[in-house]
Design an enzyme around this catalytic site. Structure first.
Site, PDB file in Angstrom:
ATOM      1  N   HIS A  54     -10.708   7.497 -43.927  1.00 55.45           N
ATOM      2  CA  HIS A  54     -11.326   8.823 -43.752  1.00 55.45           C
ATOM      3  C   HIS A  54     -12.856   8.735 -43.746  1.00 55.45           C
ATOM      4  O   HIS A  54     -13.488   9.174 -42.769  1.00 55.45           O
ATOM      5  CB  HIS A  54     -10.808   9.793 -44.829  1.00 55.45           C
ATOM      6  CG  HIS A  54     -11.575  11.069 -44.902  1.00 55.45           C
ATOM      7  ND1 HIS A  54     -11.604  11.971 -43.856  1.00 55.45           N
ATOM      8  CD2 HIS A  54     -12.356  11.596 -45.884  1.00 55.45           C
ATOM      9  CE1 HIS A  54     -12.374  13.005 -44.201  1.00 55.45           C
ATOM     10  NE2 HIS A  54     -12.840  12.797 -45.422  1.00 55.45           N
ATOM     11  N   HIS A  78     -19.110   9.716 -49.337  1.00 53.36           N
ATOM     12  CA  HIS A  78     -19.103  11.147 -49.685  1.00 53.36           C
ATOM     13  C   HIS A  78     -18.019  11.565 -50.679  1.00 53.36           C
ATOM     14  O   HIS A  78     -18.127  12.610 -51.321  1.00 53.36           O
ATOM     15  CB  HIS A  78     -19.067  12.028 -48.422  1.00 53.36           C
ATOM     16  CG  HIS A  78     -17.737  12.115 -47.750  1.00 53.36           C
ATOM     17  ND1 HIS A  78     -17.340  11.253 -46.767  1.00 53.36           N
ATOM     18  CD2 HIS A  78     -16.706  12.985 -47.915  1.00 53.36           C
ATOM     19  CE1 HIS A  78     -16.129  11.579 -46.360  1.00 53.36           C
ATOM     20  NE2 HIS A  78     -15.714  12.633 -47.044  1.00 53.36           N
ATOM     21  N   GLU A  82     -16.659  12.189 -56.487  1.00 53.07           N
ATOM     22  CA  GLU A  82     -15.571  13.101 -56.875  1.00 53.07           C
ATOM     23  C   GLU A  82     -14.265  12.361 -57.184  1.00 53.07           C
ATOM     24  O   GLU A  82     -13.589  12.650 -58.159  1.00 53.07           O
ATOM     25  CB  GLU A  82     -15.331  14.106 -55.739  1.00 53.07           C
ATOM     26  CG  GLU A  82     -14.471  15.246 -56.193  1.00 53.07           C
ATOM     27  CD  GLU A  82     -14.039  16.111 -55.029  1.00 53.07           C
ATOM     28  OE1 GLU A  82     -13.209  16.988 -55.262  1.00 53.07           O
ATOM     29  OE2 GLU A  82     -14.499  15.893 -53.898  1.00 53.07           O
ATOM     30  N   ASP A  83     -13.918  11.395 -56.328  1.00 52.47           N
ATOM     31  CA  ASP A  83     -12.575  10.791 -56.436  1.00 52.47           C
ATOM     32  C   ASP A  83     -12.504   9.544 -57.310  1.00 52.47           C
ATOM     33  O   ASP A  83     -11.432   9.139 -57.725  1.00 52.47           O
ATOM     34  CB  ASP A  83     -12.052  10.423 -55.032  1.00 52.47           C
ATOM     35  CG  ASP A  83     -11.770  11.663 -54.210  1.00 52.47           C
ATOM     36  OD1 ASP A  83     -11.821  12.763 -54.794  1.00 52.47           O
ATOM     37  OD2 ASP A  83     -11.518  11.537 -53.007  1.00 52.47           O
ATOM     38  N   ASP A 145     -16.937  15.648 -41.878  1.00 53.30           N
ATOM     39  CA  ASP A 145     -15.820  15.505 -42.827  1.00 53.30           C
ATOM     40  C   ASP A 145     -14.738  16.545 -42.491  1.00 53.30           C
ATOM     41  O   ASP A 145     -13.550  16.231 -42.414  1.00 53.30           O
ATOM     42  CB  ASP A 145     -16.382  15.717 -44.244  1.00 53.30           C
ATOM     43  CG  ASP A 145     -15.292  15.791 -45.312  1.00 53.30           C
ATOM     44  OD1 ASP A 145     -14.394  14.940 -45.276  1.00 53.30           O
ATOM     45  OD2 ASP A 145     -15.345  16.687 -46.170  1.00 53.30           O
ATOM     46  N   ASP A 265      -9.609  32.704 -13.295  1.00 58.22           N
ATOM     47  CA  ASP A 265     -10.011  32.765 -11.887  1.00 58.22           C
ATOM     48  C   ASP A 265     -11.501  32.502 -11.697  1.00 58.22           C
ATOM     49  O   ASP A 265     -12.035  32.637 -10.608  1.00 58.22           O
ATOM     50  CB  ASP A 265      -9.654  34.136 -11.274  1.00 58.22           C
ATOM     51  CG  ASP A 265      -8.230  34.126 -10.740  1.00 58.22           C
ATOM     52  OD1 ASP A 265      -7.621  33.042 -10.753  1.00 58.22           O
ATOM     53  OD2 ASP A 265      -7.734  35.185 -10.338  1.00 58.22           O
TER      54      ASP A 265
END
Length: 718
Positions: A54, A78, A82-83, A145, A265
């Site tokens: 990711h 990024h 957090e993770d 992201d 059209d």
């Protein structure tokens, strides 16, 4: 994904970066990748891929935009804070303060996923604004992201898919558009649309493919005729067929009530050329090939859109179909697709267009910051911002010829606030194309607008009913809230002084300790808050006066239990001028005017309403009457007040004109006039006029009564 395959992809990215970054910077991006890979070791995405795929994909999207190496490093890292629990300081040590700040900004935006609850969404938007103000690259990384998350939304649970798609269409796609990043904007919109409405998206997509197949011959023919014309004139230009994206087709069908075939059209082409001069020459060439449709030409090169977009747009009629053509230079094409991100693409070259674009974005973010400071709460803030995220612009000129872009429907008040908050606050009138104009009329593109200000002027609460820009709305509300508080404190002080007189006390002579004790007892923050509460009708002046009078003796509780008595001191009248503003209003039932005996009724939370003392709407009973505030008019009132008159007359030709003339001769102004038929011979005229007092009213009524056809005249009090 194996380690070898992952390594190949980071090398693939490095190869792409070598087209615009030097080796040392590519190595820094590579180092950030390996650091992130280690930090996310063992973490998987819902799709079953290693988590590192990711951040790598996000970096790839930014590499396509040719963003700087720090943004790419932040893209790799990024999710690390957090993770994986690695602190910001550790990243700063490893990769420098700038990268750590970017990662921290993006992390904060990710943590605050927009929940469906409006408050949470609004709160988050405020945080996003702050992050953007510090460094616009934070939002660019976040958009990349979000784009990758939207591309891989499939494995997510239905509820989460729905929430992310709604949030993308509501917040992220409009931000991408506002930053001029058309390619990301259209992809986010289409992905959001297909997630929310998979059946509709599939149906439109199939219909587009089918139609394109059957119209291929016409498209090729138009393209070759355009190419031949450019060659004949010796003009450089490459011609691209332009596809309408699914969400825009759907919105046109839904909101503009157009059929699918009506939209499709139209054959759309883009011609990319070398210079601005060539753009105008090509325009001449295509107009000589097919007839232009009147009113459909737009010059966004001379007057760029709010997001920096530049291009010439024209619609032609040829081969029994409409042909839409956009003409622009290579640089304009880059800016149209990549917006603010193009700033890094052209970093080493000097580009005036880009500097202007950068200034626009800075101005927009600065405007968001101003609104954020003025808004009382986050919901009010997001309400203002959503207006500015969906602009359909008009372009107007200042008297010095400067172009101002405003959303469609904007009024001279919006224009005044766009120039400066102080000019908006002091605005009293305007000139449109040198003629006096109405402050509430929507402006048209191309008009020259001049704002007339007056020192000491204040915004009118009625402006909130017609302004359209977030800046105007938030500024007016801010001033009115401040004004209302100031006025409520003033009124509260006047009423409290009057009540204290009844006890034989003067406010200025009451000790600070006594005041502090009463403030504490009433559980408010300050004495001003207490005065404001009295002025807004939330507390009774009499009770607070009684507390102040008795607080010296330490009997506050007893003071609370006393009911107000009507005594001589508290019945001394309060002087009013009729221009007190937001917390003193005139009752619409009896429409009192200077000279009428009047009383004030406190209306909880809104202040004082002034009634004529004979009004049928006044509260009944001795206790309620004791709470009325006795008022007297100041002597030097020049303001105008509304009065309703009922005129009975014989119906004759021109009699209404006579009545209007009589009012004008007595210096009155007519606000409204209506005629009710009584019978074939008699009629009743209802008049609402402006006068500045009872004497003036008597003069007007005398003039009307002197008209031969008038049989009776009376003042209406409902």
């Amino acid at each position: 994904m194996s380690a070898e395959a992952t390594a190949e992809t980071v090398e693939g990215l490095a190869e792409e970066l070598s087209t615009y970054l030097d080796t040392s910077r590519i190595n820094q991006v590579r180092r950030a990748y390996y650091y992130a890979e280690q930090a996310h070791e063992g973490q998987m995405r819902r799709s079953g891929d290693h988590y590192i795929t990711h951040p790598l994909a996000v970096a790839r999207i930014l590499a396509e935009l040719k963003l700087d190496h720090q943004s790419l490093m932040a893209a790799m890292l990024h999710d690390v804070i957090e993770d994986t629990g690695i602190p910001k300081d550790a990243l700063a040590d490893q990769f420098g303060e700038d990268v750590a700040e970017l990662v921290d900004g993006v992390s904060k935006l990710t943590q605050i996923e927009f929940r469906s609850r409006a408050e949470a969404q609004a709160e988050n938007f405020q945080k996003m604004t702050l992050a953007m103000a510090r460094d616009i690259r934070v939002i660019l990384v976040k958009l990349a992201d979000r784009l990758h998350n939207m591309r891989t939304l499939g494995p997510m649970p239905y509820e989460k898919r729905l929430r992310i798609a709604t949030e993308t269409l509501d917040i992220y796609a409009p931000i991408a558009n506002r930053l001029g990043m058309h390619s990301i904007f259209t992809e986010l919109e289409d992905l959001g649309f297909s997630s929310l409405y998979p059946m509709r998206s599939r149906y439109i997509s199939q219909a587009v493919s089918k139609l394109r197949g059957s119209h291929q011959q016409i498209i090729e023919e138009i393209r070759s005729r355009l190419e031949d014309k450019l060659e004949e004139r010796g003009l450089p230009g490459r011609i691209i067929g332009r596809e309408k994206h699914l969400n825009s087709i759907y919105n046109k069908m839904k909101f503009k009530q157009k059929s699918f075939h009506e939209i499709m059209d139209v054959y759309a082409f883009r011609i990319i050329t070398d210079t601005e001069d060539d753009c105008y020459r090509i325009l001449g060439a295509v107009h000589s090939l097919y007839k232009p449709l009147p009113g459909r030409f737009k010059d966004y090169i001379a007057m760029p859109k709010a997001n920096g977009y530049q291009s010439l747009h024209t619609t032609l009629f040829g081969m029994h179909v409409n042909i839409e053509i956009q003409i622009r230079t290579e640089e304009m094409e880059h800016i149209a697709n990549n917006g603010i991100a193009a700033h890094w693409m052209y970093k080493n070259e000097s580009s005036d267009t880009l500097t202007v674009h950068q200034k626009r974005v800075d101005r927009w973010v600065q405007g968001l910051m101003e609104m954020r400071e003025r808004a009382d709460d986050s919901l009010e803030f997001i309400e203002h911002v959503k207006v500015d995220l969906f602009p359909d612009e008009i372009y107007v000129f200042t008297p010095k010829g400067k172009i101002m872009e405003l959303p469609r429907g904007a009024t001279p008040i919006d224009f005044a606030y766009a120039i400066h908050t102080d000019i908006g606050n002091a605005c009293v009138a305007c000139r449109i194309n040198r003629n006096l104009g109405s402050l509430s009329q929507p402006l048209q593109s191309g008009q020259t607008v001049e704002v007339i200000t007056a020192p000491g002027a204040r915004p009118n609460p009625a402006w909130l009913s017609f302004v359209v820009t977030g800046k105007a709305r938030s500024s007016i509300r801010h001033v009115l809230k401040h004004q209302k508080r100031t006025e409520s404190i003033e009124l509260g002080k006047t009423l409290l002084k009057k009540s204290l007189n009844g006890f034989g006390f003067k406010l200025s002579l009451i000790a600070d300790e006594q005041v502090a004790a009463v403030v504490r007892h009433n559980q408010v923050q300050s004495f001003d808050d207490l005065l404001s509460e009295i002025g807004l009708g939330n507390r009774m002046a009499y009770l607070v006066a009684r507390q102040l009078a008795m607080s010296g003796e330490g009997v506050l509780e007893e003071a609370d239990q006393d009911q107000p008595q009507a005594d001589a001191g508290s019945r001394a009248p309060v002087t009013i001028r009729g221009t007190e503003g937001l917390v003193v209003r005139f009752a619409s039932c009896c429409k009192p005017i200077p000279g009428d005996p009047v009383v004030g009724v406190m209306d909880s939370g809104k202040g004082m309403v002034i009634h004529s003392d004979t009004c049928s709407r006044l509260p009944e009973g001795d206790e309620a009457r004791a709470r009325l505030t006795h008022l007297k008019w100041a002597k030097d009132i020049t303001d105008e007040f509304s009065v309703e008159l009922r005129v009975e007359l014989e119906r004759q030709r021109g009699v209404i004109a006579e009545v209007a003339n009589a009012v004008a001769m007595a210096d009155g102004n007519i606000e409204r006039i209506s005629v009710e038929e009584q019978n074939a011979r008699l009629g009743i005229v209802s008049l609402v006029i402006h006068v500045n007092g009872r004497r003036h009213l008597a003069r007007v009524m005398r003039r009307i009564k002197n008209i031969r056809a008038v049989t009776n005249i009376s003042r209406v009090r409902h």
